[in-house]
Design a protein around this motif. Structure first.
Motif, PDB file in Angstrom:
ATOM      1  N   ASP A  67      32.183  28.578  40.605  1.00  0.00           N
ATOM      2  CA  ASP A  67      31.896  29.218  39.321  1.00  0.00           C
ATOM      3  C   ASP A  67      31.778  30.734  39.495  1.00  0.00           C
ATOM      4  OD1 ASP A  67      31.916  26.784  38.053  1.00  0.00           O
ATOM      5  OD2 ASP A  67      29.730  26.550  38.051  1.00  0.00           O
ATOM      6  N   GLU A  68      31.215  31.135  40.631  1.00  0.00           N
ATOM      7  CA  GLU A  68      31.030  32.571  40.887  1.00  0.00           C
ATOM      8  C   GLU A  68      32.370  33.280  41.067  1.00  0.00           C
ATOM      9  OE1 GLU A  68      28.745  35.586  44.007  1.00  0.00           O
ATOM     10  OE2 GLU A  68      28.586  33.410  44.246  1.00  0.00           O
ATOM     11  N   THR A  69      33.267  32.701  41.880  1.00  0.00           N
ATOM     12  CA  THR A  69      34.555  33.362  42.097  1.00  0.00           C
ATOM     13  C   THR A  69      35.404  33.346  40.828  1.00  0.00           C
ATOM     14  OG1 THR A  69      35.514  31.305  42.976  1.00  0.00           O
ATOM     15  CG2 THR A  69      34.592  32.863  44.567  1.00  0.00           C
ATOM     16  N   LYS A  70      35.310  32.275  40.063  1.00  0.00           N
ATOM     17  CA  LYS A  70      36.043  32.214  38.795  1.00  0.00           C
ATOM     18  C   LYS A  70      35.556  33.287  37.831  1.00  0.00           C
ATOM     19  CE  LYS A  70      37.089  27.258  39.099  1.00  0.00           C
ATOM     20  NZ  LYS A  70      36.780  25.915  38.553  1.00  0.00           N
ATOM     21  N   ALA A  71      34.238  33.524  37.832  1.00  0.00           N
ATOM     22  CA  ALA A  71      33.684  34.565  36.960  1.00  0.00           C
ATOM     23  C   ALA A  71      34.162  35.938  37.392  1.00  0.00           C
ATOM     24  CB  ALA A  71      32.156  34.496  36.983  1.00  0.00           C
ATOM     25  N   VAL A  72      34.232  36.180  38.703  1.00  0.00           N
ATOM     26  CA  VAL A  72      34.729  37.466  39.209  1.00  0.00           C
ATOM     27  C   VAL A  72      36.167  37.685  38.751  1.00  0.00           C
ATOM     28  CG1 VAL A  72      35.407  38.699  41.302  1.00  0.00           C
ATOM     29  CG2 VAL A  72      33.192  37.557  41.200  1.00  0.00           C
ATOM     30  N   ILE A  73      36.982  36.653  38.847  1.00  0.00           N
ATOM     31  CA  ILE A  73      38.383  36.762  38.446  1.00  0.00           C
ATOM     32  C   ILE A  73      38.504  37.047  36.956  1.00  0.00           C
ATOM     33  CG2 ILE A  73      40.522  35.443  38.162  1.00  0.00           C
ATOM     34  CD1 ILE A  73      39.797  34.040  40.834  1.00  0.00           C
ATOM     35  N   GLU A  74      37.722  36.366  36.146  1.00  0.00           N
ATOM     36  CA  GLU A  74      37.804  36.565  34.701  1.00  0.00           C
ATOM     37  C   GLU A  74      37.371  37.968  34.298  1.00  0.00           C
ATOM     38  OE1 GLU A  74      39.210  34.706  32.451  1.00  0.00           O
ATOM     39  OE2 GLU A  74      39.742  33.269  34.025  1.00  0.00           O
ATOM     40  N   VAL A  75      36.318  38.478  34.914  1.00  0.00           N
ATOM     41  CA  VAL A  75      35.861  39.842  34.606  1.00  0.00           C
ATOM     42  C   VAL A  75      36.907  40.866  35.037  1.00  0.00           C
ATOM     43  CG1 VAL A  75      34.153  41.605  35.184  1.00  0.00           C
ATOM     44  CG2 VAL A  75      33.412  39.272  34.678  1.00  0.00           C
ATOM     45  N   ALA A  76      37.464  40.680  36.219  1.00  0.00           N
ATOM     46  CA  ALA A  76      38.488  41.603  36.708  1.00  0.00           C
ATOM     47  C   ALA A  76      39.723  41.554  35.816  1.00  0.00           C
ATOM     48  CB  ALA A  76      38.857  41.274  38.144  1.00  0.00           C
ATOM     49  N   ALA A  77      40.110  40.355  35.385  1.00  0.00           N
ATOM     50  CA  ALA A  77      41.280  40.213  34.510  1.00  0.00           C
ATOM     51  C   ALA A  77      41.060  40.920  33.178  1.00  0.00           C
ATOM     52  CB  ALA A  77      41.583  38.735  34.295  1.00  0.00           C
ATOM     53  N   ARG A  78      39.862  40.825  32.651  1.00  0.00           N
ATOM     54  CA  ARG A  78      39.572  41.541  31.388  1.00  0.00           C
ATOM     55  C   ARG A  78      39.673  43.050  31.598  1.00  0.00           C
ATOM     56  NH1 ARG A  78      35.502  37.549  30.703  1.00  0.00           N
ATOM     57  NH2 ARG A  78      33.851  38.995  31.341  1.00  0.00           N
ATOM     58  N   SER A  79      39.198  43.519  32.743  1.00  0.00           N
ATOM     59  CA  SER A  79      39.262  44.960  33.022  1.00  0.00           C
ATOM     60  C   SER A  79      40.696  45.438  33.212  1.00  0.00           C
ATOM     61  CB  SER A  79      38.444  45.279  34.276  1.00  0.00           C
ATOM     62  OG  SER A  79      37.083  44.963  34.084  1.00  0.00           O
ATOM     63  N   ALA A  97      46.946  41.023  42.006  1.00  0.00           N
ATOM     64  CA  ALA A  97      46.493  40.202  40.882  1.00  0.00           C
ATOM     65  C   ALA A  97      47.310  38.930  40.715  1.00  0.00           C
ATOM     66  CB  ALA A  97      46.533  41.020  39.593  1.00  0.00           C
ATOM     67  N   GLN A  98      48.338  38.749  41.508  1.00  0.00           N
ATOM     68  CA  GLN A  98      49.267  37.626  41.337  1.00  0.00           C
ATOM     69  C   GLN A  98      48.623  36.246  41.382  1.00  0.00           C
ATOM     70  OE1 GLN A  98      52.689  38.651  43.784  1.00  0.00           O
ATOM     71  NE2 GLN A  98      54.015  37.403  42.494  1.00  0.00           N
ATOM     72  N   PRO A  99      47.536  36.038  42.129  1.00  0.00           N
ATOM     73  CA  PRO A  99      46.936  34.700  42.109  1.00  0.00           C
ATOM     74  C   PRO A  99      46.468  34.251  40.719  1.00  0.00           C
ATOM     75  CG  PRO A  99      46.160  35.905  44.022  1.00  0.00           C
ATOM     76  CD  PRO A  99      46.904  36.890  43.156  1.00  0.00           C
ATOM     77  N   HIS A 100      46.225  35.201  39.820  1.00  0.00           N
ATOM     78  CA  HIS A 100      45.780  34.847  38.465  1.00  0.00           C
ATOM     79  C   HIS A 100      46.999  34.834  37.544  1.00  0.00           C
ATOM     80  CE1 HIS A 100      42.877  34.122  35.386  1.00  0.00           C
ATOM     81  NE2 HIS A 100      43.171  35.219  34.717  1.00  0.00           N
ATOM     82  N   GLN A 101      47.721  33.738  37.584  1.00  0.00           N
ATOM     83  CA  GLN A 101      48.999  33.654  36.878  1.00  0.00           C
ATOM     84  C   GLN A 101      48.916  33.835  35.365  1.00  0.00           C
ATOM     85  OE1 GLN A 101      52.385  33.527  37.650  1.00  0.00           O
ATOM     86  NE2 GLN A 101      51.493  34.330  39.543  1.00  0.00           N
ATOM     87  N   PRO A 102      47.822  33.460  34.696  1.00  0.00           N
ATOM     88  CA  PRO A 102      47.768  33.686  33.240  1.00  0.00           C
ATOM     89  C   PRO A 102      48.024  35.137  32.842  1.00  0.00           C
ATOM     90  CG  PRO A 102      46.024  32.182  33.873  1.00  0.00           C
ATOM     91  CD  PRO A 102      46.655  32.664  35.149  1.00  0.00           C
ATOM     92  N   MET A 103      47.627  36.091  33.699  1.00  0.00           N
ATOM     93  CA  MET A 103      47.873  37.506  33.393  1.00  0.00           C
ATOM     94  C   MET A 103      49.355  37.800  33.306  1.00  0.00           C
ATOM     95  SD  MET A 103      45.121  39.695  35.566  1.00  0.00           S
ATOM     96  CE  MET A 103      45.856  41.142  34.851  1.00  0.00           C
ATOM     97  N   PHE A 104      50.130  37.142  34.138  1.00  0.00           N
ATOM     98  CA  PHE A 104      51.565  37.391  34.195  1.00  0.00           C
ATOM     99  C   PHE A 104      52.314  36.544  33.170  1.00  0.00           C
ATOM    100  CE2 PHE A 104      49.744  38.793  38.113  1.00  0.00           C
ATOM    101  CZ  PHE A 104      50.430  39.966  38.402  1.00  0.00           C
ATOM    102  N   ASP A 105      51.834  35.340  32.932  1.00  0.00           N
ATOM    103  CA  ASP A 105      52.461  34.505  31.907  1.00  0.00           C
ATOM    104  C   ASP A 105      52.361  35.165  30.536  1.00  0.00           C
ATOM    105  OD1 ASP A 105      53.055  32.644  33.847  1.00  0.00           O
ATOM    106  OD2 ASP A 105      51.291  31.403  33.433  1.00  0.00           O
ATOM    107  N   ALA A 106      51.297  35.925  30.321  1.00  0.00           N
ATOM    108  CA  ALA A 106      51.110  36.612  29.041  1.00  0.00           C
ATOM    109  C   ALA A 106      51.893  37.918  28.960  1.00  0.00           C
ATOM    110  CB  ALA A 106      49.622  36.899  28.820  1.00  0.00           C
ATOM    111  N   ARG A 107      52.488  38.333  30.075  1.00  0.00           N
ATOM    112  CA  ARG A 107      53.219  39.605  30.127  1.00  0.00           C
ATOM    113  C   ARG A 107      54.564  39.363  30.804  1.00  0.00           C
ATOM    114  NH1 ARG A 107      47.856  40.113  30.955  1.00  0.00           N
ATOM    115  NH2 ARG A 107      46.752  41.530  29.527  1.00  0.00           N
ATOM    116  N   PRO A 108      55.527  38.828  30.081  1.00  0.00           N
ATOM    117  CA  PRO A 108      56.797  38.418  30.701  1.00  0.00           C
ATOM    118  C   PRO A 108      57.581  39.556  31.326  1.00  0.00           C
ATOM    119  CG  PRO A 108      56.903  38.289  28.301  1.00  0.00           C
ATOM    120  CD  PRO A 108      55.474  38.490  28.654  1.00  0.00           C
TER     121      PRO A 108
END
Length: 221
Positions: free
Chosen positions: A130-142, A179-190
């Motif tokens: 849960d902690e690492t997922k939260a870090v990823i989500e905060v970083a992705a928002r930034s 940032a590539q491990p967080h694929q939703p960021m890239f799926d949203a930006r073709p």
């Protein structure tokens, strides 16, 4: 003769990739991060960022650094811009306007993307909690704003600057890659996703990446 200092599992990948794109001959000294060694100052320790021999070259003890026939340059993005301008041909800026654009995008990636992209990279290693997922989500928002700006820039372009692959693509792609491990960021930006895939499909990137994967992830190189 050009000498590149730095392990493949470091920001030296940017310079090693660029050297491959240009076809530069070079000596490679695989300086490893001191934090990867139990005792970096031991007599039998491999050359690392605390080794006196390397600190004599770069007093900051950071990698990569280069020695180009006596011209010493530190900081990966500056190194790449220097090498492109001196040796890179079409990878270099053709005029002052392109030079400014390549510097702008390199610095934007370094100042607006790298820190949070690295958080995603680090948090994605190992078991997800849960902690690492939260870090990823905060970083992705930034990263939303700079990635949206990059998406808009690439929407009608194949490459970053000048309708051709250049040092700007190397510099920015090697930061966006974190940032590539967080694929939703890239799926949203073709456009960003397709551009990064083009960069990573290049033979020089693949050759660099193969050597990076062959290098130990921890401990001495």
């Amino acid at each position: 003769m050009l000498t590149i200092y730095g392990a493949y599992r470091s920001r030296a990948t940017r310079t090693l990739w660029l050297a491959g794109e240009i076809g530069l001959a070079y000596d490679h000294v695989p300086v490893v991060q001191a934090k990867r060694l139990e005792d970096p100052l031991a007599a039998d320790a491999p050359i690392n960022t605390l080794s006196p021999a390397f600190v004599a070259i770069n007093p900051m003890g950071s990698i990569p650094s280069i020695d180009d026939d006596g011209v010493i340059v530190h900081e990966s993005l500056a190194i790449n811009l220097y090498l492109a301008k001196k040796y890179g041909g079409a990878l270099a800026p053709k005029d002052l306007v392109e030079d400014a654009a390549m510097m702008q995008w390199s610095l934007t990636a370094a100042t607006e993307m790298e820190a949070n992209a690295l958080k995603i990279s680090s948090a994605s290693l190992g078991e997800q909690t849960d902690e690492t997922k939260a870090v990823i989500e905060v970083a992705a928002r930034s990263l939303k704003r700079p990635f949206d700006v990059l998406e808009a820039h690439l929407a009608d372009k194949t490459w970053m600057v000048g309708d051709r692959f250049t040092v700007a693509d190397v510099n920015v792609a090697e930061i966006v890659r974190y940032a590539q491990p967080h694929q939703p960021m890239f799926d949203a930006r073709p456009a960003v996703k397709a551009w990064l895939e083009r960069c990573q499909a290049r033979p020089a990137f693949k050759a660099m990446w193969e050597k990076r994967l062959a290098e130990p992830a921890s401990g001495p190189v």
